[in-house]
Design a protein around this motif. Structure first.
Motif, mmCIF file in Angstrom:
data_model
loop_
_atom_site.group_PDB
_atom_site.id
_atom_site.type_symbol
_atom_site.label_atom_id
_atom_site.label_comp_id
_atom_site.label_asym_id
_atom_site.label_seq_id
_atom_site.Cartn_x
_atom_site.Cartn_y
_atom_site.Cartn_z
ATOM 1 N N LYS A 291 -24.138 42.336 91.152
ATOM 2 C CA LYS A 291 -23.324 41.657 90.013
ATOM 3 C C LYS A 291 -22.979 43.925 90.152
ATOM 4 O O LYS A 291 -23.768 44.642 90.043
ATOM 5 N N ILE A 292 -21.787 43.734 90.095
ATOM 6 C CA ILE A 292 -21.622 45.376 89.657
ATOM 7 C C ILE A 292 -21.174 44.962 88.419
ATOM 8 O O ILE A 292 -20.357 43.881 87.711
ATOM 9 N N GLU A 293 -21.017 46.295 87.548
ATOM 10 C CA GLU A 293 -20.511 46.670 86.584
ATOM 11 C C GLU A 293 -18.907 46.489 86.189
ATOM 12 O O GLU A 293 -18.204 48.015 86.139
ATOM 13 N N SER A 294 -17.975 45.540 86.136
ATOM 14 C CA SER A 294 -17.025 45.735 86.085
ATOM 15 C C SER A 294 -15.844 46.708 85.444
ATOM 16 O O SER A 294 -15.006 46.794 85.913
ATOM 17 N N GLU A 295 -16.291 46.622 84.755
ATOM 18 C CA GLU A 295 -15.547 47.519 83.322
ATOM 19 C C GLU A 295 -15.677 48.962 83.729
ATOM 20 O O GLU A 295 -14.954 49.517 83.837
ATOM 21 N N GLU A 296 -16.813 48.854 84.011
ATOM 22 C CA GLU A 296 -17.241 50.626 85.020
ATOM 23 C C GLU A 296 -16.129 51.088 86.001
ATOM 24 O O GLU A 296 -15.908 51.911 85.996
ATOM 25 N N VAL A 297 -16.126 49.947 86.982
ATOM 26 C CA VAL A 297 -15.955 50.394 87.835
ATOM 27 C C VAL A 297 -14.004 50.121 87.688
ATOM 28 O O VAL A 297 -13.724 50.678 88.413
ATOM 29 N N ASN A 584 -30.006 49.055 89.219
ATOM 30 C CA ASN A 584 -29.393 47.658 89.825
ATOM 31 C C ASN A 584 -30.295 47.112 91.109
ATOM 32 O O ASN A 584 -30.097 48.163 91.635
ATOM 33 N N ASP A 585 -31.271 46.255 90.915
ATOM 34 C CA ASP A 585 -33.033 46.391 91.302
ATOM 35 C C ASP A 585 -32.685 46.137 92.939
ATOM 36 O O ASP A 585 -32.800 46.309 93.617
ATOM 37 N N LYS A 586 -31.607 45.469 92.994
ATOM 38 C CA LYS A 586 -31.005 45.807 94.682
ATOM 39 C C LYS A 586 -30.331 46.977 95.282
ATOM 40 O O LYS A 586 -30.516 47.140 96.659
#
Length: 642
Positions: A291-297, A584-586
């Motif tokens: 799950k990526i931080e869409s706003e930051e990306v 991000n734990d992954k």
């Protein structure tokens, strides 16, 4: 019709398929309608006489009256062409024509009766008889058409059911019920829901949508023949990986087909048929995506100029697709493969017509060709995915590996620093860890150069590296290869029975790239928690069973031996590397040993100069100097390690 039936009868075929019966001649339909009218007259006569207990026809010859009524009714049926429609496809219009013809018959006969009364002073027929005849004749004609229509409908449904796959729906939750209802409401689908399947033990006497609920224990104890089913439909999103594997193992053991249905959120009746498909091995290897931080990306890409090298490849093209969703000002897609570059150009212009693209045909090893691209466009982000990656081919052509994987990476990295690119993200591989082949070693050399460049005085670019395992569905990956072999009838070839690999999906890999480009501060090598490695032999067996075959019976599995440079298992971290966690734990950061820029630059220059010559052994020898942990395996270069 008659000729086909005659052929069947005299040709010894005793089965007449109803699909072979075309449409009866229209005159036969008219004759049947007239017979129904005659029967209606007699039924009306019987009913009126029972009710009134007296004569209702005052004319001395009943046959003349009956003949007159039938004649009038037949004329109106001819005028309104009530017999012309195809009965099995009758519509409301056909019903309306029958109603009008019967009503007109009653009206005309009634007017004649009235004129007869005015001229003679007496009626030749009672008015209640006409009304009753109107009702009975209309109902008779209507029911005849209704029964024929229903008969053909039942026959069609029976034939369709015989051809449909009898399936169970896994689960009794709302998602599963919605899928089952959608299938039941769509008769064109090639599936027949015969029940539901659950792990619960309190549903023996219950039913859903009129279908029985089976417990898991019953499936475990029964055979496929006992169950009389062809397969099971599952909603993958509703289960964990362990649950999925447990059910799939059971279904494969029972030789049942396994179908995957979309979730209700993705369900549209219009394309349900295309959305239900056979479960693929990729579905079993998938894990919960990053799950990526869409706003930051998004802020890193919105209204920015982005360069993707190797942008026509499987990884590069997916990066282009994902970046395009963040509305950048420009995406430059650079690749040396002409046809794939053209394909991605057509796709992007169709899917993202509002995004500005530039497609550049160029080789990253040619700095004089690539530098003008940096001069013209002020890039904010560079994703470097261009590389040679096929282990056996690169093992045979180490000079090309140095030219593209090492020199190409050096060129793009140096230009990124020179033209003040904000962030440079390089795609590397788990084969760069303790490499046993030229491909992995060349990528490790590129990693070392990129890391060292970050620390050069005056550099403002953040250099970031990401490492991947095997990518599902990428060009040359093992799964498409196995699929082609299974489709061809086998055999499936495996290099070694004990070989294992990590797997991830292309979108998953590219999400890691975007996330790394966002969270990286420069100089890091990001590695991904890829779960448990997969034994390739188990993978092949499952793929064969999912395709409906039996391993080593229908499809043979043969072993070809490890290829040059190949090892039994891949590693994500080198022996002396440590990892640091991220938010991000992954995703983790690998703290691999680094080299100074002056040292790695000198070595890179040395090996790239040597790559121009034809001496492959010397090139590999120099590469082993740059990457001391490089130990060749099953290769002609093993002699260099002694």
């Amino acid at each position: 019709m008659y000729s086909s039936l005659r052929k069947k009868i005299f040709g010894g075929d005793n089965v007449v398929n109803l699909s072979d019966v075309r449409y009866l001649p229209r005159w036969i339909i008219l004759v049947i309608d007239i017979i129904i009218l005659v029967m209606s007259l007699f039924l009306s006569t019987y009913t009126i006489e029972k009710i009134t207990q007296k004569e209702f026809i005052y004319h001395e010859d009943k046959s003349i009256v009956f003949g007159f009524i039938i004649l009038v009714n037949t004329i109106f049926m001819y005028l309104f062409k009530t017999y012309a429609g195809i009965i099995r496809h009758s519509t409301f219009i056909d019903l309306f024509k029958l109603l009008v013809s019967c009503f007109c018959t009653m009206t005309v006969v009634g007017l004649v009766n009235l004129i007869y009364f005015w001229s003679t002073g007496g009626k030749f027929i009672l008015t209640p008889f006409l009304i009753l005849y109107f009702i009975i004749s209309f109902m008779g004609l209507f029911l005849f058409r209704l029964y024929v229509k229903e008969f053909f409908h039942i026959v069609r449904e029976y034939r369709r059911s015989a051809l449909k796959k009898r399936i169970l729906v896994l689960g009794i939750d709302e998602q599963s019920i919605a899928i089952a209802r959608a299938i039941l409401d769509n008769p064109s689908l090639p599936y027949q829901v015969v029940g539901f399947l659950t792990q619960r033990t309190d549903s023996k006497r219950a039913s859903l949508l009129g279908k029985p609920i089976y417990e898991k224990k019953r499936i475990e104890e029964a055979t496929k023949e006992d169950l009389i089913i062809d397969g099971v439909i599952i909603v993958k999103e509703m289960m964990s990986k362990d649950e999925m594997n447990s059910w799939v193992n059971l279904f494969l053991e029972k030789d049942l087909n396994i179908f995957k249905a979309p979730s209700v959120q993705k369900l549209r009746d219009s394309d349900l048929g295309g959305a239900i498909r056979n479960l693929q091995i990729e579905d079993l290897l998938n894990r919960k995506p990053i799950k990526i931080e869409s706003e930051e990306v998004k802020s890193r890409h919105f209204n920015k100029n982005i360069l993707v090298t190797g942008g026509a490849g499987s990884i590069g093209s997916e990066i282009v697709r994902q970046v395009a969703q963040f509305n950048p000002a420009l995406i430059v897609v650079l690749d040396q493969a002409e046809t794939p570059l053209y394909d991605i150009e057509l796709e992007m212009k169709e899917k993202f017509p509002h995004i500005r693209f530039k497609f550049v045909l160029a080789d990253v090893s040619n700095i004089h060709r690539v530098e003008p691209v940096f001069q013209i466009y002020n890039f904010s982000m560079v994703y470097h995915a261009a590389a040679y990656k096929h282990v056996p081919l690169v093992e045979e052509n180490p000079n090309e590996a140095i030219r593209v994987n090492v020199l190409g990476s050096k060129n793009i990295a140096v230009l990124s620093s020179r033209y003040k690119v904000n962030r440079f993200v390089m795609i590397s591989t788990d084969k760069a860890v303790n490499p046993t082949n030229v491909m992995g070693a060349s990528k490790r050399a590129a990693e070392l150069f990129v890391q060292s460049l970050h620390h050069v005085e005056g550099n403002t670019t953040k250099f970031i590296t990401t490492r991947f395992g095997n990518v599902l569905g990428s060009n040359g990956s093992v799964i498409p290869h196995f699929k082609r072999q299974i489709e061809a009838g086998g055999p499936v070839t495996i290099t070694h029975p004990d070989i294992v690999r990590y797997f991830m999906t292309i979108p998953e890999a590219c999400e890691l790239v975007l996330q790394a480009g966002t969270m990286g501060q420069g100089g890091e090598i990001f590695v991904f928690d890829m779960g448990e490695p997969v034994k390739i032999l188990d993978l092949a067996r499952r793929m064969i069973k999912l395709s409906g075959f039996e391993p080593n019976i229908d499809i043979k599995i043969i072993y070809t031996g490890l290829r040059p440079g190949e090892k039994l298992y891949e590693e994500l971290l080198s022996d002396n590397a440590k990892t640091l966690p991220t938010h991000n734990d992954k995703i983790m950061i690998s703290k691999d040993p680094a080299m100074s820029f002056s040292e790695i630059e000198a070595l890179i220059n040395l090996v790239t100069d040597a790559s121009v010559m034809e001496d492959k052994v010397n090139v590999v020898k120099l590469l082993k100097t740059i990457v001391p942990e490089f130990r060749s395996n099953n290769s002609i270069y093993e002699a260099l390690d002694k």
